[in-house]
Design a protein around this motif. Sequence first.
Motif, mmCIF file in Angstrom:
data_model
loop_
_atom_site.group_PDB
_atom_site.id
_atom_site.type_symbol
_atom_site.label_atom_id
_atom_site.label_comp_id
_atom_site.label_asym_id
_atom_site.label_seq_id
_atom_site.Cartn_x
_atom_site.Cartn_y
_atom_site.Cartn_z
ATOM 1 N N GLY B 34 0.707 -1.301 0.024
ATOM 2 C CA GLY B 34 0.154 -0.098 0.064
ATOM 3 C C GLY B 34 0.595 1.363 -0.041
ATOM 4 N N GLN B 35 2.052 1.186 -0.363
ATOM 5 C CA GLN B 35 2.943 2.420 -0.086
ATOM 6 C C GLN B 35 2.737 3.251 -1.312
ATOM 7 O OE1 GLN B 35 6.685 0.726 -0.532
ATOM 8 N NE2 GLN B 35 6.960 0.729 -2.506
ATOM 9 N N ALA B 36 2.835 4.782 -0.739
ATOM 10 C CA ALA B 36 2.685 5.696 -1.720
ATOM 11 C C ALA B 36 4.197 6.221 -1.725
ATOM 12 C CB ALA B 36 2.031 6.953 -1.031
ATOM 13 N N TYR B 37 4.355 7.113 -2.772
ATOM 14 C CA TYR B 37 5.780 7.516 -3.184
ATOM 15 C C TYR B 37 5.795 9.118 -3.162
ATOM 16 C CZ TYR B 37 6.288 2.953 -5.475
ATOM 17 O OH TYR B 37 6.250 1.726 -5.515
ATOM 18 N N VAL B 117 3.042 13.533 -2.398
ATOM 19 C CA VAL B 117 2.922 12.168 -1.887
ATOM 20 C C VAL B 117 1.814 11.547 -2.889
ATOM 21 C CG1 VAL B 117 2.383 10.326 -0.337
ATOM 22 C CG2 VAL B 117 3.670 12.373 0.570
ATOM 23 N N ALA B 118 2.306 10.538 -3.784
ATOM 24 C CA ALA B 118 1.135 10.128 -4.901
ATOM 25 C C ALA B 118 1.173 8.632 -4.805
ATOM 26 C CB ALA B 118 1.541 10.972 -6.108
ATOM 27 N N ASP B 119 0.280 8.059 -5.752
ATOM 28 C CA ASP B 119 0.275 6.602 -5.681
ATOM 29 C C ASP B 119 1.437 6.164 -6.416
ATOM 30 O OD1 ASP B 119 -2.239 6.414 -4.530
ATOM 31 O OD2 ASP B 119 -3.308 6.596 -6.420
ATOM 32 N N SER B 120 1.893 6.863 -7.256
ATOM 33 C CA SER B 120 3.232 6.335 -8.257
ATOM 34 C C SER B 120 4.140 7.528 -8.157
ATOM 35 C CB SER B 120 2.723 6.067 -9.512
ATOM 36 O OG SER B 120 2.859 7.173 -10.519
ATOM 37 N N LEU B 121 5.471 7.217 -8.238
ATOM 38 C CA LEU B 121 6.475 8.254 -8.260
ATOM 39 C C LEU B 121 6.320 9.082 -9.361
ATOM 40 C CD1 LEU B 121 9.139 9.372 -7.071
ATOM 41 C CD2 LEU B 121 10.399 7.688 -8.619
ATOM 42 N N GLU B 122 5.791 8.622 -10.601
ATOM 43 C CA GLU B 122 5.719 9.366 -11.789
ATOM 44 C C GLU B 122 4.766 10.355 -11.478
ATOM 45 O OE1 GLU B 122 5.854 6.144 -11.588
ATOM 46 O OE2 GLU B 122 7.613 5.727 -12.805
ATOM 47 N N GLU B 266 14.446 14.158 5.088
ATOM 48 C CA GLU B 266 13.651 12.917 4.275
ATOM 49 C C GLU B 266 13.177 11.759 5.149
ATOM 50 O OE1 GLU B 266 16.592 13.967 3.214
ATOM 51 O OE2 GLU B 266 16.479 15.022 1.008
ATOM 52 N N GLU B 267 14.083 11.343 6.069
ATOM 53 C CA GLU B 267 13.791 10.296 7.066
ATOM 54 C C GLU B 267 12.770 10.602 7.986
ATOM 55 O OE1 GLU B 267 18.114 8.300 7.945
ATOM 56 O OE2 GLU B 267 17.878 10.209 8.588
ATOM 57 N N ALA B 268 12.619 11.942 8.332
ATOM 58 C CA ALA B 268 11.624 12.552 9.303
ATOM 59 C C ALA B 268 10.475 12.599 8.559
ATOM 60 C CB ALA B 268 12.175 13.719 9.992
ATOM 61 N N PHE B 269 10.576 13.140 7.408
ATOM 62 C CA PHE B 269 9.304 13.413 6.478
ATOM 63 C C PHE B 269 8.745 12.080 6.284
ATOM 64 C CE2 PHE B 269 6.776 13.124 2.814
ATOM 65 C CZ PHE B 269 6.237 14.334 2.863
ATOM 66 N N CYS B 270 9.168 10.893 5.949
ATOM 67 C CA CYS B 270 8.560 9.795 5.622
ATOM 68 C C CYS B 270 7.989 9.148 6.753
ATOM 69 C CB CYS B 270 9.618 8.687 4.811
ATOM 70 S SG CYS B 270 10.065 9.265 3.299
ATOM 71 N N ALA B 276 0.351 10.817 8.447
ATOM 72 C CA ALA B 276 -0.245 11.865 7.929
ATOM 73 C C ALA B 276 -1.283 11.405 6.800
ATOM 74 C CB ALA B 276 0.352 13.157 7.879
ATOM 75 N N CYS B 277 -0.835 10.536 6.031
ATOM 76 C CA CYS B 277 -1.367 10.180 4.608
ATOM 77 C C CYS B 277 -2.042 8.531 5.190
ATOM 78 C CB CYS B 277 -0.319 9.849 3.802
ATOM 79 S SG CYS B 277 0.610 11.379 3.007
ATOM 80 N N GLY B 278 -1.787 8.424 6.310
ATOM 81 C CA GLY B 278 -2.474 6.707 6.673
ATOM 82 C C GLY B 278 -1.906 5.852 5.455
ATOM 83 N N ARG B 279 -0.809 5.942 4.980
ATOM 84 C CA ARG B 279 -0.146 4.738 4.006
ATOM 85 C C ARG B 279 1.523 4.783 4.331
ATOM 86 N NH1 ARG B 279 -2.331 6.211 -2.184
ATOM 87 N NH2 ARG B 279 -0.824 4.196 -2.375
ATOM 88 N N PRO B 280 1.878 3.855 3.989
ATOM 89 C CA PRO B 280 3.506 3.827 4.145
ATOM 90 C C PRO B 280 3.848 4.863 3.005
ATOM 91 C CG PRO B 280 2.867 1.760 4.080
ATOM 92 C CD PRO B 280 1.533 2.319 3.860
ATOM 93 N N VAL B 281 5.113 5.465 3.230
ATOM 94 C CA VAL B 281 5.395 6.606 2.199
ATOM 95 C C VAL B 281 6.985 6.071 1.773
ATOM 96 C CG1 VAL B 281 6.159 8.945 1.867
ATOM 97 C CG2 VAL B 281 3.968 8.082 2.827
ATOM 98 N N LYS B 282 7.424 6.146 0.644
ATOM 99 C CA LYS B 282 8.734 5.799 0.106
ATOM 100 C C LYS B 282 9.247 6.926 -0.544
ATOM 101 C CE LYS B 282 11.314 1.998 -2.139
ATOM 102 N NZ LYS B 282 11.312 0.597 -2.729
#
Lengths: 160, 786
Positions: B34-37, B117-122, B266-270, B276-282
């Motif tokens: 379920g991760q977002a990017y 933060v989005a579903d895909s990096l693109e 970036e570590e603190a942000f993710c 905040a987003c309710g999803r893993p963030v990469k």
Amino acid sequence: MKITMTVNGKAVSGDVEGRTLLSGFLREHLSLTGTHVGCDTAQCGACLVHVNGEAVKSCNMLAAEADGADVGTIEGQANADGSLNAIQQAFQDHHGLQCGFCTPGMVMSAAALLKENPRPTEAEIRKYLEGNLCRCTGYHNIVKAIMAASGQDVSSIAAE
Amino acid sequence: MPKDSGIGASSKRREDVRFLTGAGNYTDDINVHGQAYVHFLRSDIAHGRIKSVDTSAAEAMPGVVRVFTGKDFEGVGGMPCGWEVTDKHGAPMQEPPHPILAQGKVRHVGDPIAAIVADSLEQARDAAEAIDLDIEELPAVIDMKAAAQDDATLVHDDLKNNICYDWQLGETDDAKVDEVFANAAHVTTLDLVNNRLVANPMEPRVAVGEYKRGTDEYTLFTTSQNPHVIRLLMCAFVLGLPEHKVRVVAPDVGGGFGTKIFHYAEEAFCTFAAKACGRPVKWTSSRSEAFMSDAHGRDHVSKIELALDADNNFIGLRTNTYANLGAYLSTFSSSVPTWLHGTLMAGNYKTPVIQVNVKAMFTNTVPVDAYRGAGRPEATFQLERVVDKAARELGLDPIALRRQNFVTQFPYDTPVALTYDTGDYNGTMDKLEAAADLAGFAARKAESEANGKLRGLGINCYIEACGIAPSNIVGMLGARAGLYDAATVRVNATGSISVMVGAHSHGQGHETAFPQVVADMIGIDESMIEIVHGDTSKIPFGMGTYGSRSLAVCGSAMVKATEKVIEKAKKIAAHLLEASEADIELKDGQFSVAGTDKSVAWGDVTLTAYVPHNYPLEVEPGLEETAFYDPANFTFPAGAYACEVEVDPDTGQVSIEKFTAADDFGNIINPMIVDGQVHGGIGQGIGQALLENCAYDENGQLLSASYMDYAMPRADDVPFYGVDHSSQTPCTHNPLGVKGCGEAGAIGSPPAVVNAVLDALNSGGKAVDHIDMPVSPSRVWAAMNS
């Protein structure tokens, strides 16, 4: 778009965007994460794979371009019984890797070199590896390992 | 006869098998369901005032989960600095805030302004292009000396100037220093630059943040050299999270070289965004992004003066350095030009009067922090260049001049706050002279000249201070952390052992070398021991790997914990053997009663510890011990290096023809790994000396932001290296007598290369005093033809 190819001897297929890179297809679609991405300018060589027997930087090729190709990655290099192949074994024997990140590209590059030049000189190896960056080893033990993998006596080369 | 196992054996690395077969587990290989990017929109100007950041269009783009800006972090802490330096007037350093995302101003190219933060990096990248920025460009502060002027533009509007601190070490009485120089028979002066570098581990940085609502627990997977340090800094100073709810995992890490020590935004942000987003963030850094967000290294501009008496004894040394800290204080940045640099200015020499002055500057550039060697290469480069120049000016043999001034009595208290416990600089130089075949240099030079090339020999000596400690002393010097380390030795019922260590291996081979020590202590096979590292949920609180500290500090903790295990096991063995504990000996995995043939095997004792039927009542069951180790002092590796170069007089092209290192690392656990560490350090040092340069233009544009522009050393830029570490004076204050070897090559090699180029030019009739690094063909050609 749908693509199919052979990766490490197995037929695979996937649905990719036109902009999907071969490196991304291998890593994200096939979970073959041994192919690494270390730069965005096709300079570092960590992503090097074999496409129809040729050394190719997979970050510099679209997955669609490899449609129908025969692709080899680091995951397919070991012997059938799972033991290290001659190049991999030489890298371990001669400490040709440290952090391991550039290593898949180095091994794939070395395999391509030895295929076209079975007994390269030190200078030929260094020249051939120009497209593969390593930050850990200072290249000493990589060059030595490739010489050893090609059957050359490396005992006179300074320190292990 | 080389050993085939245990301490002193070149055991092959067990971690290699996974790396060689593509089975490593690097952070970017980790994907959480379920991760977002996240993509960071970064400043493309060096200095500007943020008028507005309009994210409304980006938020409406396909796949976008949320767009963050500096405003989202106004109630959150900033990135902390882990070392408070006190200036020469007793005032604390100026310490500006460092927000996760820029607030008010952008201060360097690469400063993050927004995070998409989005579903895909693109999709995240596409949305970044829809963000409307209004930024008023301000003059960029780039040149350090200009930044120090009273009328300079301020990088941080709330600070009184751009000087973080004006620091001094050694002799505080200027008049006394002046007098030494006034009375000198000869003074050699040198202005030099220690070029700005980018560490460039081949694995770019990656962070994956995950939050579990059910248990209120966070996990951060990150490319770190020290996961516990990241957890502490992020929890205590940035996000205000309880440490027991946060797990930080640094799995296989593809090289660090210092730049993965630091806690990054970036570590603190993710971590923050995962909740905040309710999803893993990469987040996965691209290489170009790495060039403008990884902390850089070096970047000193110095003037050094060496005073000699009529007998060529060094009698005084004075240095004045401008050290670039970049736009913000990175985690340990403030300690690098001070306590890791000034303290090393004595080098291998008994110079009685030394004064070190450092002005640390804020500029509109990427933050600068520790890179392999961290302050020690900068000190060594200054010192060894000025010594070499003095030898040339006085017509002296550079080796003889060095030998004459070596410290020879130990312990030795330097005028710059250190006590060298042990060393043998003449002995190490003897090893170098033999290993480098210096007697054969003249013949090699003649051969080069016959081929139309100038050949030069460069000599360099270095000392470094590793395993920075003890905690109470570094605390007095401003460190906001302890500098101990920890290990837990968990013996399993069947006798195999898991050792949980605070050190982190990202190329150093701990998984192989550390078991060699424990295996030797107990007398069992190395394969029975495994090292667990890199996961705060598994290991004791340790400080990680940097400053060549792992074996000297964490390895010592491991020895202490193993000693406790053995002590307890002997009690159990004594019970089983019906003997006195004092009579129990452990050898080759057998506990025996001295003077008898009664014995019990390691595995029988460990099984008894967990199946305590026939067991001493006063002893607790189980066999697991932890030790924390805080060293009594630094360790002091030292060495002597020789470089031979050929210079093409027509083009200025320099080639390294021969490079030899003689190092004293004290005792050595795995010679193969030690050699590899030295090779890698030399490779990076040659890179600094000949190729690498992180360049900014006057507007603060980063000119070297890819491998097309930043010249990394490649296989055909370097030769095979000769490495000798048979000079061994064991460290006097840690149980293994080890000193550390990770940084030596990078410290010892740059001056050797530059000294060699200058020897080639001067012995070839070209009077050239100095060439700044990188010693590129154009610089050499210009120096030859000026």
